[in-house]
Design a protein around this motif. Structure first.
Motif, PDB file in Angstrom:
ATOM      1  N   GLN B  76       0.815  -1.080   0.094  1.00 21.63           N
ATOM      2  CA  GLN B  76      -0.243   0.145  -0.057  1.00 21.63           C
ATOM      3  C   GLN B  76       0.818   1.267   0.243  1.00 21.63           C
ATOM      4  OE1 GLN B  76      -2.408  -2.275   2.838  1.00 21.63           O
ATOM      5  NE2 GLN B  76      -2.846  -0.375   3.499  1.00 21.63           N
ATOM      6  N   LYS B  79       2.791   1.855  -3.030  1.00 20.42           N
ATOM      7  CA  LYS B  79       2.059   2.128  -4.220  1.00 20.42           C
ATOM      8  C   LYS B  79       1.738   3.794  -4.065  1.00 20.42           C
ATOM      9  CE  LYS B  79      -0.264  -1.970  -5.533  1.00 20.42           C
ATOM     10  NZ  LYS B  79      -1.397  -2.627  -5.563  1.00 20.42           N
ATOM     11  N   ILE B  97       6.720 -12.620  -7.982  1.00 19.05           N
ATOM     12  CA  ILE B  97       5.544 -12.177  -8.027  1.00 19.05           C
ATOM     13  C   ILE B  97       5.349 -10.577  -7.999  1.00 19.05           C
ATOM     14  CG2 ILE B  97       3.089 -11.985  -6.999  1.00 19.05           C
ATOM     15  CD1 ILE B  97       3.609 -14.821  -8.200  1.00 19.05           C
ATOM     16  N   GLY B  98       6.160 -10.330  -6.868  1.00 18.73           N
ATOM     17  CA  GLY B  98       6.605  -8.717  -6.698  1.00 18.73           C
ATOM     18  C   GLY B  98       7.018  -8.026  -8.008  1.00 18.73           C
ATOM     19  N   GLN B 100       6.629  -9.148 -11.019  1.00 18.36           N
ATOM     20  CA  GLN B 100       5.577  -8.696 -12.081  1.00 18.36           C
ATOM     21  C   GLN B 100       5.034  -7.343 -11.664  1.00 18.36           C
ATOM     22  OE1 GLN B 100       5.469 -10.253 -14.537  1.00 18.36           O
ATOM     23  NE2 GLN B 100       6.751 -11.797 -14.035  1.00 18.36           N
ATOM     24  N   THR B 101       4.758  -6.985 -10.464  1.00 18.63           N
ATOM     25  CA  THR B 101       4.099  -5.732 -10.274  1.00 18.63           C
ATOM     26  C   THR B 101       4.860  -4.531 -10.376  1.00 18.63           C
ATOM     27  OG1 THR B 101       2.951  -6.760  -8.355  1.00 18.63           O
ATOM     28  CG2 THR B 101       2.687  -4.385  -8.492  1.00 18.63           C
ATOM     29  N   ALA B 204      -6.783 -12.200  11.429  1.00 12.05           N
ATOM     30  CA  ALA B 204      -6.454 -11.804  10.139  1.00 12.05           C
ATOM     31  C   ALA B 204      -5.236 -10.904  10.125  1.00 12.05           C
ATOM     32  CB  ALA B 204      -7.743 -10.978   9.724  1.00 12.05           C
ATOM     33  N   SER B 407      -0.959 -14.658  -5.038  1.00 12.03           N
ATOM     34  CA  SER B 407      -1.231 -13.279  -4.601  1.00 12.03           C
ATOM     35  C   SER B 407      -1.512 -13.294  -3.096  1.00 12.03           C
ATOM     36  CB  SER B 407      -2.321 -12.883  -5.301  1.00 12.03           C
ATOM     37  OG  SER B 407      -3.709 -13.818  -4.886  1.00 12.03           O
ATOM     38  N   GLN B 408      -1.644 -11.984  -2.637  1.00 15.89           N
ATOM     39  CA  GLN B 408      -1.996 -11.674  -1.134  1.00 15.89           C
ATOM     40  C   GLN B 408      -3.379 -12.358  -0.928  1.00 15.89           C
ATOM     41  OE1 GLN B 408       0.153 -10.566   1.026  1.00 15.89           O
ATOM     42  NE2 GLN B 408      -1.353 -11.136   2.460  1.00 15.89           N
ATOM     43  N   THR B 409      -4.244 -12.295  -2.039  1.00  6.85           N
ATOM     44  CA  THR B 409      -5.586 -12.590  -1.938  1.00  6.85           C
ATOM     45  C   THR B 409      -5.606 -14.174  -1.603  1.00  6.85           C
ATOM     46  OG1 THR B 409      -6.402 -11.101  -3.219  1.00  6.85           O
ATOM     47  CG2 THR B 409      -7.801 -12.814  -2.980  1.00  6.85           C
ATOM     48  N   ASP B 412      -4.394 -14.874   1.934  1.00  9.51           N
ATOM     49  CA  ASP B 412      -5.546 -14.346   2.926  1.00  9.51           C
ATOM     50  C   ASP B 412      -6.788 -15.525   3.088  1.00  9.51           C
ATOM     51  OD1 ASP B 412      -4.059 -12.150   3.479  1.00  9.51           O
ATOM     52  OD2 ASP B 412      -5.467 -10.672   2.412  1.00  9.51           O
ATOM     53  N   ASN B 413      -7.062 -15.841   1.721  1.00 14.97           N
ATOM     54  CA  ASN B 413      -8.025 -16.904   1.736  1.00 14.97           C
ATOM     55  C   ASN B 413      -7.996 -18.071   2.456  1.00 14.97           C
ATOM     56  OD1 ASN B 413      -9.611 -14.985   0.247  1.00 14.97           O
ATOM     57  ND2 ASN B 413      -9.618 -16.074  -1.601  1.00 14.97           N
ATOM     58  N   ALA B 416      -7.893 -17.713   6.165  1.00 11.85           N
ATOM     59  CA  ALA B 416      -8.808 -17.572   6.722  1.00 11.85           C
ATOM     60  C   ALA B 416      -9.734 -18.889   6.782  1.00 11.85           C
ATOM     61  CB  ALA B 416      -9.927 -16.822   6.079  1.00 11.85           C
ATOM     62  N   GLU B 442      -6.236 -17.499  -8.963  1.00 13.54           N
ATOM     63  CA  GLU B 442      -5.487 -16.188  -8.652  1.00 13.54           C
ATOM     64  C   GLU B 442      -4.449 -16.259  -9.631  1.00 13.54           C
ATOM     65  OE1 GLU B 442      -5.842 -13.836  -6.372  1.00 13.54           O
ATOM     66  OE2 GLU B 442      -7.687 -14.831  -6.107  1.00 13.54           O
ATOM     67  N   LEU B 446      -3.379 -13.422 -12.661  1.00 16.05           N
ATOM     68  CA  LEU B 446      -2.185 -12.662 -12.874  1.00 16.05           C
ATOM     69  C   LEU B 446      -1.839 -12.686 -14.252  1.00 16.05           C
ATOM     70  CD1 LEU B 446       0.417 -14.238 -10.397  1.00 16.05           C
ATOM     71  CD2 LEU B 446      -0.320 -11.845 -10.546  1.00 16.05           C
TER      72      LEU B 446
END
Lengths: 280, 448
Positions: B76, B79, B97-98, B100-101, B204, B407-409, B412-413, B416, B442, B446
């Protein structure tokens, strides 16, 4: 006088207008544009058309968050306004310590959302622990936790607005109603409530939009746990923006959709409650 | 009337000055001399970096700005910082992965001095064709299961222990670990502990030790079986092995599995430091945290590492998980002077005596550069153990493949889902299914 206002208009209004333009209008327009782009940082974006919107609408999480938000909004609008109104009624009867009560009830509103979220997380988890559970066990705990939190935070604020409205009703009218033989319930529903409709408009508007836009409290209290099932719209947008590479634009698209929803809901509510307002 | 006018003019002036000050803060960088702006990833060493920066500025006169993002908010912050005019000149990515961004923002390290000092050139980040060097690894880390040997010795001294080994070092596979742990749980009152493992923190944002670091082990073995470095579709063939160790963690913990959703990493490290539990999964970076807990009872001699055994065949030779997700990128958007200043700063940190001293003593980094001699290593006990494990040719270190997680998603999923599994609201099969599905979707996201 008119001339003076015209003459000094730029002096007084320009700084504010400028600030409004720089920190509100410009980012908003930029955000709208970015929702049609793929980007990593906001300064270099590549136009991709409506692709982001397609992805946003296909995202299950977005729909779930929308449902959760709507449910939350309905419950909190009702509970906050009803409780705040009755508190206001009670605190305009001239009982002892009225000012103290008003101050105390108003105080939670002065604490920031993140802080409140963490405080209530401790409190609620502390209670749930006794039953072998935590806030993250089920989305319903998060839901009711948020309701309690928001009630606690916003009732005081709404109460002040209602108090102002109720105090504005001239005692002649109440007295006239009494003389005409209206009982307490009749006075309340036929006289007091119609006359505080302007306050109702404001309070409904504030609670409605605040509930829809809720973010800090949601993030601090549950952060969506379990999974994303207690995520509200704003949090979902945030997660979309930062959770996946290349999905920044989708988050932005969701944010634009979100803006439209909030605007439509709020304006509709304003239209309907305004019509119910009567002259004092 | 006149006074009113004066007041209004004064007000406007005050407002205008406020505006000007607000806008004018950033424009000092054009002074010819380069500047360094370092976006630090590790909050635990934020103060150290600031100190190093101050010292460097004092010595050379070059300004070094260090900004640290709070845990979990690096992307965050990066960015928004990168969108500014004075953007960071040095920032971190966490692997392919990073990259790529941020690939449009990364300059090539190939011709730099510091790259010539890099020992493990094969772990640096290159572009898709394996060319150039865009991410420079600056630290090597290792993790496993930390244990407090004082408690373990107490256990092994018990006359009625259920296993026939006599020290924690003899634990060489999952079955032995499980036998020891379960017997310790049964005797926890005698041992004076509340549980064998510290809380499996599943709050979380606090679940990275499990959804990435524990998960690294089964994914590593799956990649190894297929002889690949990354997969578009994970089959999660070693899911039972993950379940083995995860069940052991949550069922022998000091916290009821249902309550794990409220526990943070700090909570569990405190439990370990206070001697309430005997084991906890974490890496060498945890030593400072343990040391810093008020009332810490874990001494330097007593803190040891076990590999994360999961019941995979042949795991007797398995070592710690060793690798890095710390890669530095030199911003290609920065001016040449700023880039040069940044390179000079890095050279100073990793090759000058004063800089090296900070790296070893204060940052506690195991630095992968040949400017560090054999004896120039951090003296904290965990780093020592990681280095031992790294240099031991008998054992097979587990590489950090979690830098390829989509990914972070996804993480996170998965975190959880693990929480729901621990709470009993999801079955293991559902978790496994979710991992396979999420991984595929995911990874596909990408590609778009």
């Amino acid at each position: 006088m008119q001339k003076a206002i015209k003459k000094y208009f730029p002096v007084f209004a320009l700084p504010t207008l400028l600030a409004f333009f720089i920190s509100f209008l410009l980012p908003f327009l930029m955000g709208c544009y970015l929702s049609f782009c793929e980007f990593t940082t906001v300064t270099d974006a590549e136009f991709v058309g409506i692709e982001n919107y397609l992805k946003a609408f296909q995202d299950e999480n977005f729909l779930n968050a929308l449902i959760f938000t709507v449910k939350f909004t309905i419950v909190s609008v009702l509970s906050i306004n009803i409780l705040a109104f009755f508190l206001a009624l009670a605190l305009t009867k001239g009982i002892k310590g009225t000012n103290l009560f008003r101050t105390v009830f108003f105080m939670p509103n002065l604490i920031g959302g993140i802080v409140l979220g963490y405080i209530w997380q401790l409190i609620i988890n502390g209670v749930l622990y006794k039953f072998g559970a935590t806030l993250s066990l089920d989305a319903k705990y998060g839901f009711w936790g948020l309701i309690v939190l928001m009630n606690w935070q916003m009732i005081g604020y709404m109460m002040i607005i209602y108090v102002a409205g109720i105090q504005n009703i001239s005692s002649d009218i109440i007295e006239a109603a009494k003389i005409d033989g209206a009982n307490k319930v009749q006075t309340l529903f036929r006289v007091t409530i119609p006359l505080v409709m302007p306050s109702v408009t404001i309070c409904l508007f504030l609670v409605l939009t605040n509930s829809f836009k809720l973010f800090d409290q949601n993030l601090a209290l549950t952060a969506g746990a379990p999974g994303r099932s207690s995520s509200m719209l704003a949090l979902d947008i945030f997660d979309t923006f930062y959770g996946r590479n290349g999905w920044e634009g989708v988050g932005q698209a969701k944010a634009v959709v979100f803006f439209v929803i909030v605007a439509v809901v709020a304006l509709t509510q304003l239209y309907f409650t305004r019509r119910k307002e009567v002259e004092n | 009337m006149k006074t009113k006018k004066v007041i209004s003019v004064a007000l406007v002036a005050a407002m205008a000055m406020g505006l000007a000050a607000g806008c004018g803060g950033g424009g000092e960088s054009d002074s010819g001399e380069g500047q360094v702006y370092f976006m630090n990833f590790k909050p635990e060493v934020a103060e150290v970096w600031e100190q190093i920066a101050a010292e460097y500025t004092e010595e050379t006169g070059v300004e070094v700005k260090v900004q640290t993002a709070a845990a979990g908010t690096y992307e965050q912050q990066l960015k928004s910082e990168m969108a500014k005019k004075d953007a960071p000149t040095l920032f971190q990515i966490n692997g392919q992965i990073g990259y790529q961004t941020w690939k449009d923002y990364c300059a090539d390290w190939s011709d730099t001095d510091i790259y010539s000092h890099l020992v493990m050139k094969d772990i640096a980040i290159t572009d898709e064709n394996g060319e150039g060097v865009y991410g420079l690894p600056y630290v090597v880390e290792g993790y496993g299961i930390l244990y407090n040997d004082a408690i373990m010795q107490k256990y092994f001294a018990l006359p009625d222990k259920a296993v026939d080994i006599s020290s924690a070092e003899e634990i060489k596979n999952f079955d032995t670990l499980k036998a020891v742990v379960e017997d310790m749980t049964a005797k926890k009152d005698e041992l004076g502990i509340e549980g064998v493992f510290g809380s499996t923190s599943l709050k979380a944002g606090e679940d990275w030790r499990w959804q990435t670091q524990t998960m690294n082990v089964p994914v590593y073995y799956e990649y190894k079986d297929d002889g690949v470095q990354d997969k578009e579709n994970l089959e999660f063939t070693y899911s039972d092995n993950f379940k083995n160790i995860f069940d052991l963690f949550i069922n022998n913990s000091c916290t009821d599995p249902k309550l794990l959703g409220s526990k943070s990493v700090d909570d569990s490290m405190a439990e370990f430091a206070l001697g309430n539990v005997a084991m906890i999964q974490n890496g060498n970076w945890a030593w400072n945290q343990i040391k810093g807990v008020d009332g810490n009872t874990v001494t330097e001699e007593n803190i040891k590492f076990l590999p994360i055994y999961t019941g995979v065949e042949g795991e007797e030779n398995q070592g710690l998980c060793i690798g890095t997700e710390g890669f530095w990128c030199l911003s290609s958007q920065a001016s040449e002077a700023d880039q040069q200043a940044t390179l000079d700063f890095i050279d100073w940190v990793f090759t000058s005596d004063a800089g090296k001293e900070h790296v070893i003593k204060d940052l506690g980094f195991i630095a992968p550069f040949d400017s560090f001699g054999e004896t120039e290593a951090p003296d904290d006990p965990l780093a020592q153990l990681v280095m031992q494990s790294m240099n031991d040719t008998e054992i097979e270190s587990i590489g950090w493949v979690y830098t390829t997680f989509p990914s972070q998603t996804f993480k996170d999923n998965y975190g959880a889902a693990l929480l729901e599994y621990a709470q009993g609201t999801k079955t293991w099969d559902e978790v496994k299914e979710l991992v396979v599905e999420d991984w595929a979707s995911e990874k596909a996201a990408l590609q778009e």
